[in-house]
Design a protein around this motif. Structure first.
Motif, PDB file in Angstrom:
ATOM      1  N   LEU A 156      56.502   2.725 125.345  1.00  0.00           N
ATOM      2  CA  LEU A 156      55.432   2.848 126.704  1.00  0.00           C
ATOM      3  C   LEU A 156      54.221   2.735 125.447  1.00  0.00           C
ATOM      4  N   GLU A 157      53.163   2.050 126.868  1.00  0.00           N
ATOM      5  CA  GLU A 157      51.809   1.802 126.085  1.00  0.00           C
ATOM      6  C   GLU A 157      50.799   1.860 127.246  1.00  0.00           C
ATOM      7  N   PRO A 158      49.923   3.029 127.143  1.00  0.00           N
ATOM      8  CA  PRO A 158      49.167   2.621 128.208  1.00  0.00           C
ATOM      9  C   PRO A 158      48.668   1.549 127.922  1.00  0.00           C
ATOM     10  N   VAL A 159      48.715   1.173 129.457  1.00  0.00           N
ATOM     11  CA  VAL A 159      48.077   0.031 130.388  1.00  0.00           C
ATOM     12  C   VAL A 159      45.938  -0.116 130.408  1.00  0.00           C
ATOM     13  N   ASP A 160      45.666  -1.315 128.833  1.00  0.00           N
ATOM     14  CA  ASP A 160      44.519  -1.445 129.206  1.00  0.00           C
ATOM     15  C   ASP A 160      44.780  -3.026 128.804  1.00  0.00           C
ATOM     16  N   GLU A 161      43.332  -3.813 128.210  1.00  0.00           N
ATOM     17  CA  GLU A 161      42.879  -4.776 128.255  1.00  0.00           C
ATOM     18  C   GLU A 161      43.512  -5.629 127.370  1.00  0.00           C
ATOM     19  N   ARG A 162      44.294  -4.962 126.320  1.00  0.00           N
ATOM     20  CA  ARG A 162      45.696  -5.855 125.366  1.00  0.00           C
ATOM     21  C   ARG A 162      46.741  -6.008 125.899  1.00  0.00           C
ATOM     22  N   ASN A 163      47.015  -5.165 127.158  1.00  0.00           N
ATOM     23  CA  ASN A 163      48.665  -5.617 127.578  1.00  0.00           C
ATOM     24  C   ASN A 163      48.359  -6.040 128.856  1.00  0.00           C
ATOM     25  N   LEU A 164      47.619  -6.192 129.671  1.00  0.00           N
ATOM     26  CA  LEU A 164      47.499  -6.393 130.623  1.00  0.00           C
ATOM     27  C   LEU A 164      47.242  -7.837 131.390  1.00  0.00           C
ATOM     28  N   GLU A 165      47.127  -8.866 129.985  1.00  0.00           N
ATOM     29  CA  GLU A 165      48.088 -10.182 130.375  1.00  0.00           C
ATOM     30  C   GLU A 165      49.216 -10.268 129.924  1.00  0.00           C
ATOM     31  N   PRO A 166      49.858  -9.891 129.470  1.00  0.00           N
ATOM     32  CA  PRO A 166      51.264  -9.260 129.725  1.00  0.00           C
ATOM     33  C   PRO A 166      51.774  -8.917 130.576  1.00  0.00           C
ATOM     34  N   LEU A 167      51.133  -7.943 130.835  1.00  0.00           N
ATOM     35  CA  LEU A 167      51.824  -7.555 132.182  1.00  0.00           C
ATOM     36  C   LEU A 167      51.781  -8.249 133.665  1.00  0.00           C
ATOM     37  N   LEU A 168      50.588  -9.161 134.328  1.00  0.00           N
ATOM     38  CA  LEU A 168      50.475  -9.641 135.180  1.00  0.00           C
ATOM     39  C   LEU A 168      51.493 -10.550 134.692  1.00  0.00           C
ATOM     40  N   SER A 169      51.531 -11.619 133.739  1.00  0.00           N
ATOM     41  CA  SER A 169      52.741 -12.601 133.351  1.00  0.00           C
ATOM     42  C   SER A 169      54.118 -12.324 132.792  1.00  0.00           C
ATOM     43  N   VAL A 170      54.239 -10.836 133.302  1.00  0.00           N
ATOM     44  CA  VAL A 170      56.026 -10.053 133.890  1.00  0.00           C
ATOM     45  C   VAL A 170      56.055 -10.643 135.768  1.00  0.00           C
ATOM     46  N   ALA A 171      54.755  -9.738 135.671  1.00  0.00           N
ATOM     47  CA  ALA A 171      55.099  -9.719 137.608  1.00  0.00           C
ATOM     48  C   ALA A 171      55.244 -11.050 138.172  1.00  0.00           C
ATOM     49  N   ALA A 172      54.212 -11.876 137.733  1.00  0.00           N
ATOM     50  CA  ALA A 172      54.133 -12.891 138.318  1.00  0.00           C
ATOM     51  C   ALA A 172      55.409 -13.423 138.146  1.00  0.00           C
ATOM     52  N   ALA A 173      56.121 -13.548 137.853  1.00  0.00           N
ATOM     53  CA  ALA A 173      57.812 -14.118 136.450  1.00  0.00           C
ATOM     54  C   ALA A 173      58.455 -14.093 137.415  1.00  0.00           C
ATOM     55  N   GLU A 174      58.318 -12.728 137.445  1.00  0.00           N
ATOM     56  CA  GLU A 174      59.571 -12.184 137.581  1.00  0.00           C
ATOM     57  C   GLU A 174      59.642 -10.861 138.832  1.00  0.00           C
ATOM     58  N   ALA A 175      59.047 -10.406 139.450  1.00  0.00           N
ATOM     59  CA  ALA A 175      58.640  -9.524 140.388  1.00  0.00           C
ATOM     60  C   ALA A 175      57.669 -10.274 141.696  1.00  0.00           C
ATOM     61  N   GLU A 176      58.171  -9.479 142.818  1.00  0.00           N
ATOM     62  CA  GLU A 176      57.590  -9.816 144.068  1.00  0.00           C
ATOM     63  C   GLU A 176      56.524  -9.309 143.908  1.00  0.00           C
ATOM     64  N   PRO A 177      54.588  -9.851 144.500  1.00  0.00           N
ATOM     65  CA  PRO A 177      53.578  -8.945 144.114  1.00  0.00           C
ATOM     66  C   PRO A 177      53.550  -7.902 145.209  1.00  0.00           C
ATOM     67  N   GLY A 178      54.207  -7.129 146.735  1.00  0.00           N
ATOM     68  CA  GLY A 178      54.511  -6.214 147.338  1.00  0.00           C
ATOM     69  C   GLY A 178      55.335  -5.193 145.993  1.00  0.00           C
ATOM     70  N   ASP A 179      55.973  -5.529 145.083  1.00  0.00           N
ATOM     71  CA  ASP A 179      56.251  -4.668 144.037  1.00  0.00           C
ATOM     72  C   ASP A 179      55.714  -4.299 143.655  1.00  0.00           C
TER      73      ASP A 179
END
Length: 169
Positions: A7-30
């Protein structure tokens, strides 16, 4: 894959990779609260995702009383797990999501075990979670990590006491 979960605290360094995974592999409501925005991963919803996560950069002592962590498996961001202070002393609530490609491989249970360590280190005694009866993946992860489950209609309430010895795997 599960053996290399951290685990890594969410910060500006990993926020965009996190958004990329969410957009590619999850539904917004989830992965975030509902927002007024066009359906799917619109520009407005992506901005709302960023703001939702930035609001918690202050951690458990910050205004949202929430610490969000990026879940990394094999060095890649694959999802998010959080703990949020509840009003009861020593209690945090957790929730997580994983991108579709990381599901069913033990990543969720490994991430929750890491979060339990973080919660204990922060002086917490109880971790609670809420899910629905049809979320078999979440229920399996909670059971693997020693949660006591209680059903209430379609809702499932989980409690993990950090005072007891965690199960070994």
């Amino acid at each position: 894959m599960a053996g290399t979960v951290r685990l890594e605290p969410v910060d500006e360094r990993n926020l965009e990779p996190l958004l990329s995974v969410a957009a590619a592999e999850a539904e917004p409501g989830d992965v975030m609260p509902p927002v007024e925005a066009p359906a799917g991963w619109s520009h407005a919803r992506r901005e709302a995702f960023r703001e939702f996560h930035r609001a918690s950069f202050g951690g458990l002592a910050g205004p949202t009383r929430t610490q969000m962590y990026a879940i990394l498996a094999g060095g890649e961001v694959v999802g998010m797990i959080r703990m949020a202070r509840r009003d009861e002393p020593g209690t945090v609530e957790t929730g997580m999501w994983l991108g579709r490609s990381a599901r069913g491989q033990g990543v969720g249970a490994a991430a929750l075990r890491e979060l339990l360590n973080e919660a204990a280190a922060a002086g917490m005694r109880l971790v609670v979670a809420e899910t629905t009866r049809d979320n078999s993946g979440a229920i399996a992860v909670l059971e693997k990590c020693g949660a006591k489950l209680r059903e209430d209609g379609d809702r499932v309430h989980a409690e993990i006491c950090l005072d007891s010895t965690p199960p070994t795997f």
